[in-house]
Design a protein around this motif. Structure first.
Motif, PDB file in Angstrom:
ATOM      1  N   VAL A 201       2.124   9.963   0.008  1.00  0.00           N
ATOM      2  CA  VAL A 201       0.893   9.582  -0.685  1.00  0.00           C
ATOM      3  C   VAL A 201       0.515   8.194  -0.197  1.00  0.00           C
ATOM      4  CG1 VAL A 201      -0.210   9.268  -2.891  1.00  0.00           C
ATOM      5  CG2 VAL A 201       1.616  10.910  -2.666  1.00  0.00           C
ATOM      6  N   HIS A 202      -0.572   8.112   0.567  1.00  0.00           N
ATOM      7  CA  HIS A 202      -0.947   6.842   1.178  1.00  0.00           C
ATOM      8  C   HIS A 202      -1.767   6.008   0.212  1.00  0.00           C
ATOM      9  CE1 HIS A 202      -0.964   9.260   5.171  1.00  0.00           C
ATOM     10  NE2 HIS A 202       0.238   9.021   4.758  1.00  0.00           N
ATOM     11  N   GLY A 203      -1.141   5.513  -0.806  1.00  0.00           N
ATOM     12  CA  GLY A 203      -1.864   4.545  -1.630  1.00  0.00           C
ATOM     13  C   GLY A 203      -2.608   5.148  -2.792  1.00  0.00           C
ATOM     14  N   THR A 204      -3.704   4.471  -3.125  1.00  0.00           N
ATOM     15  CA  THR A 204      -4.453   4.765  -4.341  1.00  0.00           C
ATOM     16  C   THR A 204      -4.771   6.241  -4.511  1.00  0.00           C
ATOM     17  OG1 THR A 204      -5.627   2.829  -3.601  1.00  0.00           O
ATOM     18  CG2 THR A 204      -6.319   3.781  -5.670  1.00  0.00           C
TER      19      THR A 204
ATOM     20  N   GLY B 272       3.101   2.424  -1.079  1.00  0.00           N
ATOM     21  CA  GLY B 272       2.167   1.379  -1.493  1.00  0.00           C
ATOM     22  C   GLY B 272       2.189   1.110  -2.983  1.00  0.00           C
ATOM     23  N   ALA B 273       1.820  -0.112  -3.317  1.00  0.00           N
ATOM     24  CA  ALA B 273       1.798  -0.523  -4.720  1.00  0.00           C
ATOM     25  C   ALA B 273       0.884   0.363  -5.545  1.00  0.00           C
ATOM     26  CB  ALA B 273       1.346  -1.977  -4.809  1.00  0.00           C
ATOM     27  N   CYS B 274      -0.213   0.805  -4.929  1.00  0.00           N
ATOM     28  CA  CYS B 274      -1.176   1.602  -5.673  1.00  0.00           C
ATOM     29  C   CYS B 274      -0.581   2.897  -6.166  1.00  0.00           C
ATOM     30  CB  CYS B 274      -2.358   1.939  -4.787  1.00  0.00           C
ATOM     31  SG  CYS B 274      -3.463   0.587  -4.578  1.00  0.00           S
TER      32      CYS B 274
ATOM     33  N   GLU C 284     -10.630  -7.310   0.061  1.00  0.00           N
ATOM     34  CA  GLU C 284     -10.105  -7.096   1.396  1.00  0.00           C
ATOM     35  C   GLU C 284      -9.494  -5.704   1.547  1.00  0.00           C
ATOM     36  OE1 GLU C 284      -7.519 -10.199   3.227  1.00  0.00           O
ATOM     37  OE2 GLU C 284      -6.010  -9.046   2.199  1.00  0.00           O
ATOM     38  N   ARG C 285      -8.921  -5.181   0.456  1.00  0.00           N
ATOM     39  CA  ARG C 285      -8.308  -3.864   0.540  1.00  0.00           C
ATOM     40  C   ARG C 285      -9.334  -2.766   0.815  1.00  0.00           C
ATOM     41  NH1 ARG C 285      -4.933  -7.275   0.236  1.00  0.00           N
ATOM     42  NH2 ARG C 285      -2.803  -7.002  -0.429  1.00  0.00           N
ATOM     43  N   SER C 286     -10.601  -3.050   0.528  1.00  0.00           N
ATOM     44  CA  SER C 286     -11.604  -2.019   0.757  1.00  0.00           C
ATOM     45  C   SER C 286     -11.776  -1.703   2.214  1.00  0.00           C
ATOM     46  CB  SER C 286     -12.958  -2.462   0.232  1.00  0.00           C
ATOM     47  OG  SER C 286     -12.875  -2.614  -1.109  1.00  0.00           O
ATOM     48  N   SER C 287     -11.449  -2.628   3.050  1.00  0.00           N
ATOM     49  CA  SER C 287     -11.617  -2.368   4.465  1.00  0.00           C
ATOM     50  C   SER C 287     -10.428  -2.952   5.174  1.00  0.00           C
ATOM     51  CB  SER C 287     -12.915  -2.992   4.947  1.00  0.00           C
ATOM     52  OG  SER C 287     -13.110  -2.670   6.281  1.00  0.00           O
ATOM     53  N   LEU C 288      -9.325  -2.277   5.036  1.00  0.00           N
ATOM     54  CA  LEU C 288      -8.076  -2.836   5.527  1.00  0.00           C
ATOM     55  C   LEU C 288      -8.051  -2.921   7.045  1.00  0.00           C
ATOM     56  CD1 LEU C 288      -5.761  -3.801   3.855  1.00  0.00           C
ATOM     57  CD2 LEU C 288      -4.571  -1.722   4.336  1.00  0.00           C
ATOM     58  N   LEU C 289      -8.938  -2.177   7.692  1.00  0.00           N
ATOM     59  CA  LEU C 289      -8.987  -2.247   9.143  1.00  0.00           C
ATOM     60  C   LEU C 289      -9.672  -3.511   9.585  1.00  0.00           C
ATOM     61  CD1 LEU C 289     -10.052   1.333  10.100  1.00  0.00           C
ATOM     62  CD2 LEU C 289      -8.006   0.184  10.791  1.00  0.00           C
TER      63      LEU C 289
ATOM     64  N   PRO D 199       7.471   0.066  -2.023  1.00  0.00           N
ATOM     65  CA  PRO D 199       6.571  -0.989  -2.473  1.00  0.00           C
ATOM     66  C   PRO D 199       5.954  -1.736  -1.304  1.00  0.00           C
ATOM     67  CG  PRO D 199       8.835  -1.663  -2.756  1.00  0.00           C
ATOM     68  CD  PRO D 199       8.876  -0.263  -2.222  1.00  0.00           C
ATOM     69  N   GLY D 200       4.866  -2.403  -1.581  1.00  0.00           N
ATOM     70  CA  GLY D 200       4.173  -3.171  -0.541  1.00  0.00           C
ATOM     71  C   GLY D 200       2.706  -2.852  -0.584  1.00  0.00           C
ATOM     72  N   CYS D 201       1.901  -3.757  -0.067  1.00  0.00           N
ATOM     73  CA  CYS D 201       0.461  -3.506  -0.127  1.00  0.00           C
ATOM     74  C   CYS D 201      -0.186  -4.013   1.141  1.00  0.00           C
ATOM     75  CB  CYS D 201      -0.152  -4.169  -1.342  1.00  0.00           C
ATOM     76  SG  CYS D 201      -1.890  -3.819  -1.541  1.00  0.00           S
ATOM     77  N   PRO D 202      -0.245  -3.273   2.184  1.00  0.00           N
ATOM     78  CA  PRO D 202       0.478  -2.030   2.427  1.00  0.00           C
ATOM     79  C   PRO D 202       1.906  -2.318   2.843  1.00  0.00           C
ATOM     80  CG  PRO D 202      -0.818  -2.606   4.328  1.00  0.00           C
ATOM     81  CD  PRO D 202      -1.081  -3.653   3.327  1.00  0.00           C
ATOM     82  N   PRO D 203       2.825  -1.359   2.700  1.00  0.00           N
ATOM     83  CA  PRO D 203       4.190  -1.580   3.171  1.00  0.00           C
ATOM     84  C   PRO D 203       4.195  -1.738   4.680  1.00  0.00           C
ATOM     85  CG  PRO D 203       4.022   0.438   1.887  1.00  0.00           C
ATOM     86  CD  PRO D 203       2.638  -0.027   2.131  1.00  0.00           C
TER      87      PRO D 203
ATOM     88  N   VAL E 278      -3.414  -3.517  -6.897  1.00  0.00           N
ATOM     89  CA  VAL E 278      -4.495  -4.436  -7.243  1.00  0.00           C
ATOM     90  C   VAL E 278      -5.552  -3.753  -8.089  1.00  0.00           C
ATOM     91  CG1 VAL E 278      -4.419  -6.192  -5.466  1.00  0.00           C
ATOM     92  CG2 VAL E 278      -5.457  -4.010  -4.963  1.00  0.00           C
ATOM     93  N   TYR E 279      -5.501  -2.432  -8.134  1.00  0.00           N
ATOM     94  CA  TYR E 279      -6.502  -1.704  -8.913  1.00  0.00           C
ATOM     95  C   TYR E 279      -5.946  -1.320 -10.280  1.00  0.00           C
ATOM     96  CZ  TYR E 279      -8.833  -1.689  -4.508  1.00  0.00           C
ATOM     97  OH  TYR E 279      -9.433  -2.105  -3.361  1.00  0.00           O
ATOM     98  N   PHE E 280      -5.030  -2.118 -10.798  1.00  0.00           N
ATOM     99  CA  PHE E 280      -4.388  -1.768 -12.068  1.00  0.00           C
ATOM    100  C   PHE E 280      -5.390  -1.634 -13.199  1.00  0.00           C
ATOM    101  CE2 PHE E 280      -4.631  -5.751 -14.419  1.00  0.00           C
ATOM    102  CZ  PHE E 280      -4.992  -6.622 -13.415  1.00  0.00           C
TER     103      PHE E 280
HETATM  104  S1  SF4 Z   1      -2.867  -1.015   1.082  1.00  0.00           S
HETATM  105 FE1  SF4 Z   1      -2.552  -1.771  -0.988  1.00  0.00          FE
HETATM  106  S2  SF4 Z   1      -4.491  -1.343  -1.993  1.00  0.00           S
HETATM  107 FE2  SF4 Z   1      -4.454  -0.086  -0.162  1.00  0.00          FE
HETATM  108  S3  SF4 Z   1      -3.619   1.853  -0.849  1.00  0.00           S
HETATM  109 FE3  SF4 Z   1      -1.940   0.637  -0.074  1.00  0.00          FE
HETATM  110  S4  SF4 Z   1      -1.081  -0.338  -1.872  1.00  0.00           S
HETATM  111 FE4  SF4 Z   1      -3.127   0.346  -2.403  1.00  0.00          FE
END
Ligand code: SF4
Lengths: 194, 168, 377
Positions: A106-109, A135-137, C76-81, A165-169, A143-145
């Motif tokens: 699961v890639h994140g949010t 990812g933390a999400c 920033e997370r909205s456009s991680l690229l 864990p990690g954002c992103p790992p 960050v979207y808690f």
């Molecule tokens: S990079 Fe961070 S904000 Fe984006 S999906 Fe992964 S954990 Fe969530």
């Protein structure tokens, strides 16, 4: 090639590897680990050879679904890329059917719109199957808690085996998660999983 | 990037203000600074002003639509940001905003899709985020929110984020 | 939070004999986090209904609950690229409202980081475009080279991709002294690599066959649909915020804006390729001209902004990125609206797909460089 040069620069800072000869230089702990691992493997192979064989077969052919849920998928791209290369561990993205897959990363949010789809995909996959929450999400919302549209953790939808864990790992962390998952599979009881 | 309205506006901006001034009461200048001009219009005049801006001033596309809730005034403000590609060197740096205030209890305004096809998705998004209705828009269905969203539109100030207390 | 019922979004449709409704996404090889439904007749697409929103995380609402500086990691997370390019217009708008002048050195650092980010983003794009066209070498090469540029960004930013580098008032870190040497080395290497890319991919007959004349967007359509970035420039419109309305010190830098008149997938790919070259040349010039001095103006974390509005735009990797901030004079924005290029380009997708073949769909879709996470915000 500068790429190799740059990499070799980094490697020079680490102690040089000498292939099998290095086993001797680190004789104490290296040998202990080796003996411990070997005993584990032999014990398992003798006590329950069927389980051992089935698990061994599953270990190195984990095929993840191609489901990108959010921005962590970029690091997933890096993991499939040449520098980190998850294929070394038998993780190869299956660009085919869900029926061939046995791993969901699961890639994140996971948003409220995506959640039913995620569950739907999970349900379509055959047993045994495993889930990595990346990812933390996907662990807690990250960050979207406090967002109105984000699930506080993917474990509300599907059962999770490994959390990263990690954002992103960093890609290394994701690879670590693969190894953890493989450990889990190695020690699992097939009668329960299937 | 200077802030505040400076006395010496560049020529192009002055020209635009003068041209829109011909519309008289219909368009009211809110602010003018280098590169940015904002006018406010009544909703009945919106289409007419937009047509004028497109045909006479050569602003040919919309870059953004913002919907803002002002609960104190009981109004919603819809702002269109228009830009120009073909209007020449001078116009390309200018973003012209036209805003329209509508009462919160009657959130309707005419769509600009016919004048500016580029607002198609922007208006649809604004409609679902702020709960206004663009009359004449071909499709105002759900775009970004989940299909089963039953709460009030999220960008209204009355909508509080879960877990955040009042005034936090 | 309750879950939507499972039947909510998975629609099926009665299909007549010669017509088929194909639902693509959100799980399919290629575009994750995005779904569109196409109606096909034989091999031709007759209708396309995009269905975004799988990554809508409500960032715009969240900024209303955070102070100006707290929002940055989330934006920033909205456009991680493309992290520097999305935080830059936000910081510029916040600075305009706070009435802050950014020191020149910080401006140059911002330019270096955004151009580096542009290359990183384009390389990711190129990798995926490669795999969409069935060219797996072109997936491996750009992704490997991308890591070298990530290392470069890491030297300045400190993290792998999420640096939160721009903050209102300046940037967070200064450049390490060995950055210049390393960057020159990397550019020299990458320039030779770009020639390889061209030879193996961009000039290969396979690539030309699959992209020439595919998904043509005419100039007048491009303008009236309000698309941004490469899509616009590939359709013959010379538009780039860096020259239209120069921010930072782009007016002191000489670079070219690649423009093609073809409007097809091929042109969009070539614009990407050319832009990577230009970005490298911009970083080179920035490193030459880099002034000494401060890198940020110290601000209180509770810095107030004047009441008013700001609309600032920059040229991000995918096109013009703009932030509209309305402030009521408090420590938090009253409303932020992000005008992101991916969302603006979404309108072009149905336009381009209708009338083209199913097999061309991946190439067209990804040539728009549509990044759903950015579009949904
Ligand atoms: S990079 Fe961070 S904000 Fe984006 S999906 Fe992964 S954990 Fe969530």
């Amino acid at each position: 090639m500068v790429a190799q040069e740059l990499e070799s620069q980094q490697q020079q800072q680490q102690p040089p590897k000498k292939g099998s000869a290095s086993l001797h230089s680190h004789e104490g702990p290296g040998l202990n680990i080796l003996v411990g691992k070997a005993r584990e493997v032999i014990q398992q192979a003798i006590v329950d050879p069927v389980t051992y064989l089935a698990n061994w077969g599953r270990l190195y052919s984990l095929w993840p679904v191609h489901l990108e849920t959010a921005c962590c998928s970029i690091e997933w791209g890096a993991v499939s890329g040449p520098r980190f290369d998850a294929e070394r561990y038998g993780i190869l993205e299956a660009f085919g059917s869900l029926r061939q897959c046995d791993l969901v990363v699961v890639h994140g949010t996971v948003t409220r719109k995506m959640a039913p789809r995620l569950r739907f995909i999970y349900d379509q996959m055959p047993e045994p199957k495993w889930v990595i929450a990346m990812g933390a999400c996907s662990i807690s919302g990250g960050v979207y808690f406090d967002s109105y549209n984000v699930l506080p953790g993917v474990d509300q939808v599907i059962p999770v085996d490994v959390y990263v864990p990690g954002c992103p790992p960093r890609p290394e962390e994701l690879i670590d998660a693969f190894i953890l998952l493989q450990d889990k599979i190695r020690n699992s009881n097939i009668k329960k999983t299937s | 990037m200077s802030s505040g309205s400076s006395p010496e506006l560049p020529k192009a901006e002055k020209g635009i203000i003068d041209a829109i001034g011909k519309l008289g009461e219909k368009a009211k200048l809110i602010y003018a600074k280098p590169n940015r001009i904002k006018f406010s219009v009544q909703r009945d005049d919106l289409v007419e002003v937009a047509r004028f801006i497109r045909d006479e001033l050569h602003f040919d596309h919309a870059t953004n639509v913002t919907g803002t809730d002002f609960p104190k005034d009981g109004q919603l403000e819809i702002t269109y940001h228009l830009g120009s590609h073909d209007g020449g060197e001078e116009l390309r740096r200018i973003i012209l905003a036209i805003s329209c205030r509508i009462p919160s209890n009657d959130p309707k305004l005419p769509t600009l899709v016919n004048e500016y096809p580029s607002v198609l998705y922007h208006e649809r998004e604004t409609a679902e985020m702020i709960g206004c209705v663009f009359e004449g828009h071909p499709n105002l269905g759900r775009l970004l929110l989940p299909e089963d969203w039953t709460d009030i539109p999220p960008m209204l100030k009355a909508f509080r984020l879960p877990g955040r207390l009042e005034g936090e | 939070m309750s879950l939507p019922t499972q039947s909510s979004g998975l629609f099926t449709e009665q299909v007549s004999e010669d017509k088929l409704v194909v639902s693509i996404g959100p799980q399919h090889p290629g575009a994750g986090h995005f779904r569109f439904t196409i109606r096909v007749e034989g091999d031709t697409i007759t209708e396309c209904i995009p269905d975004p929103g799988y990554v809508h995380r409500g960032g715009e609402k969240q900024t209303e609950y955070r102070t100006y500086i707290q929002s940055i990691p989330m934006i920033e997370r909205s456009s991680l690229l493309d992290v520097t390019n999305i935080t830059l217009p936000y910081c510029m708008a916040a600075e305009e409202l706070m009435g802050i002048q950014v020191p020149p050195r910080a401006q140059y650092l911002r330019m270096i980081m955004s151009e580096n980010q542009r290359i990183i983003s384009h390389l990711y794009w190129l990798g995926i475009q490669g795999i969409f066209l069935g060219h797996s070498t072109m997936f491996m090469w750009p992704l490997g080279d991308r890591d070298i540029f990530i290392d470069l960004g890491q030297m300045i930013g400190g993290a792998r991709i999420t640096y939160s580098y721009c903050v209102p008032g300046g940037v967070r870190n200064d450049m390490p002294p060995n950055f210049k040497d390393r960057a020159m080395k990397v550019f020299e290497y990458f320039e030779s690599r770009l020639k390889d890319y061209e030879r193996i991919f961009f000039r290969s007959p396979l690539f030309e066959k699959r992209t020439r004349g595919v998904g043509v967007l005419s100039r007048s359509d491009a303008i009236s649909l309000g698309v941004a970035g490469q899509v616009l420039r590939a359709s013959g419109v010379k538009s780039d915020t860096r020259i239209d309305e120069p921010y930072c010190f782009y007016k002191d830098i000489s670079f070219e804006v690649p423009v093609y008149d073809d409007g097809d997938t091929w042109a969009r790919c070539m614009v990407h390729l050319e832009e990577m070259r230009q970005s490298m040349s911009i970083i080179r010039q920035c490193l030459e001209k880099m002034p000494q001095g401060q890198i940020k103006v110290k601000l209180s974390p509770q810095q107030r902004a004047q009441a008013g509005e700001a609309y600032c735009r920059t040229e991000a990797a995918r096109g013009a990125m703009a932030f509209h901030i309305i402030s009521d004079g408090s420590t938090k924005p009253y409303r932020t609206k992000w005008s992101v290029p991916s969302f603006r380009n979404l309108i072009a997708l149905p336009k381009l797909l209708v009338g083209s073949h199913v097999a061309d769909m991946p190439a067209i879709y990804w040539s728009l460089d549509y990044w759903p996470v950015e579009a949904d915000r």
